[in-house]
Design a protein around this motif. Structure first.
Motif, PDB file in Angstrom:
ATOM      1  N   ARG A 155      16.416 -19.014  70.159  1.00  0.00           N
ATOM      2  CA  ARG A 155      15.992 -20.349  69.730  1.00  0.00           C
ATOM      3  C   ARG A 155      15.259 -20.278  68.387  1.00  0.00           C
ATOM      4  O   ARG A 155      14.136 -19.788  68.306  1.00  0.00           O
ATOM      5  CB  ARG A 155      15.072 -20.955  70.804  1.00  0.00           C
ATOM      6  N   ASP A 285      10.428 -19.679  77.895  1.00  0.00           N
ATOM      7  CA  ASP A 285      10.679 -21.089  78.210  1.00  0.00           C
ATOM      8  C   ASP A 285       9.538 -21.936  77.661  1.00  0.00           C
ATOM      9  O   ASP A 285       9.758 -22.937  76.965  1.00  0.00           O
ATOM     10  CB  ASP A 285      10.788 -21.244  79.734  1.00  0.00           C
ATOM     11  N   ASP A 289       9.356 -24.460  73.891  1.00  0.00           N
ATOM     12  CA  ASP A 289       9.098 -25.914  73.867  1.00  0.00           C
ATOM     13  C   ASP A 289       7.916 -26.202  72.939  1.00  0.00           C
ATOM     14  O   ASP A 289       7.944 -27.169  72.164  1.00  0.00           O
ATOM     15  CB  ASP A 289       8.761 -26.448  75.274  1.00  0.00           C
ATOM     16  N   ILE A 316      17.619 -27.842  73.558  1.00  0.00           N
ATOM     17  CA  ILE A 316      16.490 -27.144  74.183  1.00  0.00           C
ATOM     18  C   ILE A 316      15.836 -28.026  75.252  1.00  0.00           C
ATOM     19  O   ILE A 316      15.123 -27.565  76.130  1.00  0.00           O
ATOM     20  CB  ILE A 316      15.477 -26.729  73.078  1.00  0.00           C
TER      21      ILE A 316
HETATM   22 MG    MG Z   1      12.509 -25.053  78.768  1.00  0.00          MG
END
Ligand code: MG
Ligand code: IPM
Length: 396
Positions: A155, A285, A289, A316
């Motif tokens: 990401r 995770d 964010d 995402i």
């Molecule tokens: Mg997530």
């Protein structure tokens, strides 16, 4: 009082029986995880996307705002890959049935026929899917990542005006997610979930992160754990990551704990010095964010899930049921799934098309800002942004 009542209904014999049941459950999990680890160690060589074979892209709408944002992403893909699709070197295939209704009706996170259709593709572009809280239905995402062995969740997050250029390598199949729906509940007074880390699982994501750093001239990889507390799992993650780091002497490998890293990301005085992050699943995770929010919101960041044989590209963020309930689905921001589309193009070797999309996105999102999606009814619709982007793509 409540505790006393519970004690009254328990007997030493019943406790004993439950403990034996839990031990058996744990034994089965350990055997299964050991097998998974051994299977990883003997994995087949990766799929090469430049071998001239046709590439099949599966397109999955998902739930909530999924079909709305996916519509724009599919239009973009069809436009950019029109020559390849005509020549038959790229096949776009819609896969239906990964909806909450169908998943609930079949009682399967990914129904068998959907999984078979997915496995017949090479790469997937997937809209967000809803996961009910509690109950027994597992997250479709987690099942797809596990079934396709998509071990690297990559990401990127970029804030040019702040000098922020981050890329997160999140381990995607292990940690708390490996057995997240298979913990132990001792009546309703004691519950335990399991976190699993393997040497092979850690090594392959660490290699992916350091290899990326080497090939992209990055000087620093931050290894983010909580190894001071989770000594076995995170302890091993950190140890193996450093073992891999020793093969990349030109790159500095730094250990960070996840709590202080969460603070660093919102500290403008230090955050721009970080480049590449290597993290176990759950920390990845959470921090991604947070990072996406710094970039402008979770609607803005793309995400890739890659393994040796399959890859899945997605936004995402989730399916935004609250936005749908508020009647604002049409105003959903497609930027995240479009960034994921760019990552997909790059992954299948369509670098020129990926760069083309990247330039057009930057013009639409940063330079001109003629059509601005806010996510709410005060902004442009998802479709209007899609039209604007296609106009830019066609103009070049
Ligand atoms: Mg997530
Ligand atoms: C993500 C999402 C998923 C996750 C959900 C949808 C299962 O939050 O991709 O980051 O927890 O990994």
């Amino acid at each position: 009082m409540i505790e006393e009542l519970k004690k009254e209904t328990r007997t030493p014999e019943a406790d004993e029986e439950k403990i034996c049941g839990a031990v058996k459950h744990f034994e089965a999990l350990l055997r299964e995880q050991l097998k998974r680890r051994d299977d990883m160690a003997s994995a087949r060589p990766p799929r090469n996307f430049r071998d001239g074979r046709p590439v099949t892209i599966g397109v999955i709408d998902g739930d909530g705002i999924g079909p709305i944002i996916m519509r724009e992403a599919e239009r973009v893909l069809r436009f950019l890959l029109r020559d390849e699709m005509n020549a038959g070197t790229v096949i776009l295939r819609r896969i239906e049935g990964l909806t909450l209704e169908n998943r609930t009706a079949k009682g399967q996170a990914v129904p068998d026929d959907v999984l078979a259709a997915v496995k017949a593709c090479d790469v997937l572009l997937k809209g967000p899917t809803t996961t009910p809280k509690g109950g027994t239905l597992e997250s479709a995402n987690v099942v797809l990542r596990r079934s396709l062995d998509l071990f690297a969740n990559v990401r990127p997050v970029v804030v040019p005006e702040e000098g922020v250029d981050w890329i997160f390598f999140r381990e995607n199949t292990e940690g708390e997610y490996a057995l997240g729906s298979r913990g132990i509940a001792f009546d309703d007074i004691l519950t335990a979930d399991f976190k699993v880390t393997t040497d092979t699982g850690t090594r392959r994501i660490a290699r992916a992160a350091f290899e990326y750093a080497r090939q992209n001239g990055k000087k620093n990889v931050a290894i983010v754990t909580k190894a001071n507390i989770l000594k076995k799992t995170d302890g091993m993650f950190s140890r193996i990551a450093h073992e891999v780091a020793s093969q990349y002497p030109e790159i500095e490998a730094e250990d960070w704990y996840v709590d202080i890293m969460a603070a660093n990301l919102v500290n403008p005085a230090v955050r721009s010095k970080f480049q590449v992050f290597l993290l176990p699943n759950l920390y990845g995770d959470i921090l991604t964010d947070e990072a996406a929010q710094i970039q402008g919101g979770v609607g803005t960041a793309g995400s890739s899930n890659t393994g040796d044989h399959y890859a899945m590209f997605e936004a995402i963020h989730g399916s935004a049921p609250r936005k749908i309930a508020a009647g604002e689905g049409a105003y959903a921001n497609p930027a995240s799934i479009l960034r994921a589309t760019e990552m997909l193009l790059r992954h299948i070797g369509r670098i020129a098309e990926a760069d083309h999309l990247n330039r057009a996105m930057n013009v639409c999102l940063e330079e001109e800002r003629r059509v601005v999606v806010t996510g709410h009814a005060d902004g442009a619709t998802c479709e209007a942004f899609g039209d604007y982007l296609l106009e830019k793509l066609a103009a070049e």
